[in-house]
Design an enzyme around this catalytic site. Structure first.
Site, PDB file in Angstrom:
ATOM      1  N   HIS A 199     -34.813  79.518  57.971  1.00 32.69           N
ATOM      2  CA  HIS A 199     -35.871  78.821  56.816  1.00 32.69           C
ATOM      3  C   HIS A 199     -36.181  80.128  56.175  1.00 32.69           C
ATOM      4  O   HIS A 199     -36.787  81.657  56.588  1.00 32.69           O
ATOM      5  CB  HIS A 199     -36.731  77.901  57.384  1.00 32.69           C
ATOM      6  CG  HIS A 199     -37.465  77.616  56.848  1.00 32.69           C
ATOM      7  ND1 HIS A 199     -38.612  78.021  56.148  1.00 32.69           N
ATOM      8  CD2 HIS A 199     -37.908  76.252  56.591  1.00 32.69           C
ATOM      9  CE1 HIS A 199     -39.304  77.420  55.564  1.00 32.69           C
ATOM     10  NE2 HIS A 199     -38.931  75.764  55.562  1.00 32.69           N
ATOM     11  N   GLY A 200     -37.245  80.491  55.374  1.00 30.95           N
ATOM     12  CA  GLY A 200     -38.133  81.809  54.889  1.00 30.95           C
ATOM     13  C   GLY A 200     -39.369  81.867  55.680  1.00 30.95           C
ATOM     14  O   GLY A 200     -39.632  80.598  55.588  1.00 30.95           O
ATOM     15  N   ASP A 201     -39.667  82.312  55.609  1.00 33.52           N
ATOM     16  CA  ASP A 201     -40.920  83.420  56.690  1.00 33.52           C
ATOM     17  C   ASP A 201     -41.744  82.561  54.598  1.00 33.52           C
ATOM     18  O   ASP A 201     -43.571  82.888  56.138  1.00 33.52           O
ATOM     19  CB  ASP A 201     -40.584  84.725  57.055  1.00 33.52           C
ATOM     20  CG  ASP A 201     -40.637  85.168  55.894  1.00 33.52           C
ATOM     21  OD1 ASP A 201     -41.342  84.882  55.269  1.00 33.52           O
ATOM     22  OD2 ASP A 201     -41.577  86.239  55.851  1.00 33.52           O
TER      23      ASP A 201
ATOM     24  N   TYR B  78     -37.282  67.285  61.632  1.00 34.91           N
ATOM     25  CA  TYR B  78     -35.960  67.881  61.740  1.00 34.91           C
ATOM     26  C   TYR B  78     -35.123  67.146  63.009  1.00 34.91           C
ATOM     27  O   TYR B  78     -34.115  67.046  63.405  1.00 34.91           O
ATOM     28  CB  TYR B  78     -35.578  69.797  61.956  1.00 34.91           C
ATOM     29  CG  TYR B  78     -36.174  70.355  61.119  1.00 34.91           C
ATOM     30  CD1 TYR B  78     -37.080  70.407  60.007  1.00 34.91           C
ATOM     31  CD2 TYR B  78     -34.883  70.845  60.525  1.00 34.91           C
ATOM     32  CE1 TYR B  78     -37.044  70.691  59.046  1.00 34.91           C
ATOM     33  CE2 TYR B  78     -35.169  71.582  58.880  1.00 34.91           C
ATOM     34  CZ  TYR B  78     -35.921  71.777  58.297  1.00 34.91           C
ATOM     35  OH  TYR B  78     -36.064  72.391  57.324  1.00 34.91           O
TER      36      TYR B  78
ATOM     37  N   ASP C 192     -72.008  50.769  35.020  1.00 34.39           N
ATOM     38  CA  ASP C 192     -71.002  50.248  34.986  1.00 34.39           C
ATOM     39  C   ASP C 192     -70.689  49.569  33.861  1.00 34.39           C
ATOM     40  O   ASP C 192     -70.013  47.717  34.687  1.00 34.39           O
ATOM     41  CB  ASP C 192     -70.081  49.953  36.482  1.00 34.39           C
ATOM     42  CG  ASP C 192     -68.570  49.450  36.343  1.00 34.39           C
ATOM     43  OD1 ASP C 192     -68.164  50.385  34.840  1.00 34.39           O
ATOM     44  OD2 ASP C 192     -67.740  49.243  37.492  1.00 34.39           O
TER      45      ASP C 192
ATOM     46  N   TYR D 182     -44.055  66.274  50.290  1.00 31.29           N
ATOM     47  CA  TYR D 182     -44.543  67.583  50.572  1.00 31.29           C
ATOM     48  C   TYR D 182     -44.859  67.956  49.396  1.00 31.29           C
ATOM     49  O   TYR D 182     -44.418  69.365  48.636  1.00 31.29           O
ATOM     50  CB  TYR D 182     -43.005  67.852  51.014  1.00 31.29           C
ATOM     51  CG  TYR D 182     -42.600  68.806  51.086  1.00 31.29           C
ATOM     52  CD1 TYR D 182     -43.326  69.945  52.415  1.00 31.29           C
ATOM     53  CD2 TYR D 182     -42.120  70.046  50.578  1.00 31.29           C
ATOM     54  CE1 TYR D 182     -43.337  71.476  52.991  1.00 31.29           C
ATOM     55  CE2 TYR D 182     -41.817  71.179  51.410  1.00 31.29           C
ATOM     56  CZ  TYR D 182     -42.499  71.937  51.876  1.00 31.29           C
ATOM     57  OH  TYR D 182     -42.464  73.155  52.417  1.00 31.29           O
TER      58      TYR D 182
ATOM     59  N   THR E  27     -38.336  84.811  49.388  1.00 31.92           N
ATOM     60  CA  THR E  27     -38.515  86.236  47.893  1.00 31.92           C
ATOM     61  C   THR E  27     -39.020  85.815  46.449  1.00 31.92           C
ATOM     62  O   THR E  27     -39.704  84.081  46.488  1.00 31.92           O
ATOM     63  CB  THR E  27     -36.519  85.426  47.448  1.00 31.92           C
ATOM     64  OG1 THR E  27     -35.526  85.795  48.137  1.00 31.92           O
ATOM     65  CG2 THR E  27     -36.443  86.502  46.240  1.00 31.92           C
TER      66      THR E  27
HETATM   67  C1  SPV Z   1     -63.689  50.687  39.841  1.00 30.06           C
HETATM   68  O1  SPV Z   1     -64.045  51.624  40.730  1.00 30.06           O
HETATM   69  O2  SPV Z   1     -64.537  50.795  38.624  1.00 30.06           O
HETATM   70  C2  SPV Z   1     -63.508  49.307  39.369  1.00 30.06           C
HETATM   71  C3  SPV Z   1     -63.242  48.629  40.895  1.00 30.06           C
HETATM   72  O3  SPV Z   1     -63.619  48.120  38.711  1.00 30.06           O
HETATM   73  S1  SPV Z   1     -64.529  47.701  41.984  1.00 30.06           S
HETATM   74  O4  SPV Z   1     -65.247  48.915  41.497  1.00 30.06           O
HETATM   75  O5  SPV Z   1     -64.276  46.876  43.004  1.00 30.06           O
HETATM   76  O6  SPV Z   1     -64.411  46.842  40.490  1.00 30.06           O
HETATM   77 MG    MG Z   2     -63.833  49.931  37.161  1.00 27.67          MG
END
Ligand code: SPV
Ligand code: MG
Length: 435
Positions: free
Chosen positions: A93-95, A79, A208, A47, A126
């Site tokens: 309950h507040g509105d 509930y 990467d 929540y 409030t």
């Molecule tokens: C990333 O999100 O950079 C990860 C997960 O290392 S993966 O891309 O699956 O290797």
């Molecule tokens: Mg990674």
């Protein structure tokens, strides 16, 4: 018909009592005996009210308010169960039914009360200066490094599975922070954020391969932290040289990051989803254990987590190798184990989790179901998984949408055709709240 001794019920999901709550109690007293429910931790998180006090501390806090005859714990945001149990003549309950989640709750209250003639009393919420200030302070507190850092471990205790979504900017941070689903009597949201090396690099137009340096990655973290409160799990790639890794641990800890995940590869790292299509070298168990231990010995807080990621299945080294590494990394001090796979089916991941759980019931298990994406959170929980990371979906959603917009403008020599697929000008200028 109301009973001679009417019961008035209200539920509080707060760490701090302010004027607004006292006002509700004052009003409630006019109708009968006041019972206050304290929403349990696991429901508080769904929540958007991450509790800084434990349930029992909140019960004690509320018991101190004069004029309350009983304090009970409400175990579900909806509930049905609590009303079955105490059959209140009134719910007060507040509105402030201001978002989808609140509206879903209002409908539920009316439905359950209608079954036996109970009544909902709405009173003006409030929202004066002092209440606003307390509200703001609570939010700010959650974003402070000391508090944010503890939130991952606390979430692991509170929720059956920590649902983690990839973020790579302030804007995606806001999506992770604010997206709430409220339908069919069900409300939920993400528990944590993953700062993926793949997405952080891709966002910058880089591969990467640990090319985006730590300074730049820390800047991404900082941008996200400025607009969010949820805990962060940082993708630390290989962790680099042990001598460098210890500094990374200290920096992340100080910033308020909750965990780093490092993978057991060495040399030029490539993304795991390439598997054996590219040359990747797995680290030796001994060397990777040394790195984990060095990190654990360096960290200053108790709550920062170093999670070891095993690449044996990705690199086709077999289940036994993966399990052997898991126990070794755990014994070297790893606070959790991430097991990765790029298979379409989840079988090898589930086998790993089942085998690991026969031996180790407690060390948190982390998975990244990018390729085996039909698996549900419920199934993962059944196999002992504690953290699920949706590692790249926001970036993958954005790219085709942006490319499509660019193509449409080029093709049509104007922006009209794409407009109805875009966020409206009104929405974009009001999307970000000002302080
Ligand atoms: C990333 O999100 O950079 C990860 C997960 O290392 S993966 O891309 O699956 O290797
Ligand atoms: Mg990674």
């Amino acid at each position: 018909m109301k009973s001679d001794n009417p019961i008035v019920y209200t539920c509080f999901c707060t760490d701090t009592i302010h004027e607004g709550h006292l006002n509700i109690i004052d009003e409630a007293k006019k109708y009968g005996n006041v019972i206050v429910g304290v929403l349990c931790d696991s429901e508080m998180v769904k929540y958007n009210r991450f509790p800084l006090k434990t349930t029992s501390e909140r019960v004690e806090m509320i018991k101190k308010i004069p004029g309350i005859s009983e304090v009970v714990i409400q175990n579900n945001m909806m509930y049905d169960d609590i009303v079955d149990k105490i059959r209140p003549d009134y719910i007060i309950h507040g509105d402030n039914w201001s978002n989808d989640a609140m509206i879903a709750i209002k409908h539920n209250i009316i439905d359950v009360l209608n079954k036996y003639g109970g009544e909902l009393i709405e009173i003006p919420y409030t929202f004066n200066e002092s209440v606003q200030k307390i509200d703001k302070q609570m939010k700010e507190k959650l974003s402070m490094p000391e508090i944010r850092r503890t939130r991952l471990k606390r979430s692991l205790d509170i929720t059956p599975i920590v649902k983690t979504i990839e973020v790579h900017s302030g804007l995606t941070g806001l999506i992770a922070e604010k997206t709430i689903v409220a339908e069919n009597g069900y409300i939920d949201q993400f528990d944590a954020m993953w700062i993926s090396s793949l997405c952080d690099s891709t966002e910058k137009g880089k591969p990467d391969i640990e090319l985006v340096d730590m300074t730049s990655r820390f800047r991404t973290i900082n941008e996200i932290m400025e607009v969010t409160t949820k805990p962060i799990i940082f993708d630390g790639d290989t962790g680099g040289m042990t001598e460098h890794f210890v500094y990374t641990v200290r920096s992340l800890e100080r910033m308020g990051v909750s965990a780093i995940i490092i993978e057991d590869k060495i040399g030029l790292k490539k993304n795991s989803l390439f598997g054996t299509e590219v040359k990747q070298t797995q680290d030796s168990i001994e060397h990777f254990c040394e790195k984990i231990s060095a990190g654990k010995n360096t960290q200053l807080s108790d709550d920062f987590m170093i999670i070891a990621r095993i690449e044996s299945l990705i690199l086709e080294q077999g289940m036994d190798d993966a399990l052997k590494r898991a126990y070794a990394y755990r014994d070297a001090g790893a606070d959790g184990i991430m097991i990765h796979s790029r298979k379409k089916e989840p079988n090898e991941i589930l086998e790993f989790c089942d085998e690991f759980r026969k031996v180790d019931k407690t060390t948190p298990l982390v998975v990244v179901p990018s390729s085996y994406n039909t698996i549900t959170e419920k199934e993962l929980i059944e196999h002992g998984v504690n953290i699920v990371i949706y590692a790249n979906q926001l970036l993958r959603a954005a790219f085709p949408a942006m490319q499509n917009a660019a193509l449409s403008i080029l093709k049509n020599h104007r922006a009209h055709e794409i407009d109805e697929e875009l966020l409206s000008i009104k929405d974009i200028i009001t999307l970000i709240d000002e302080l």
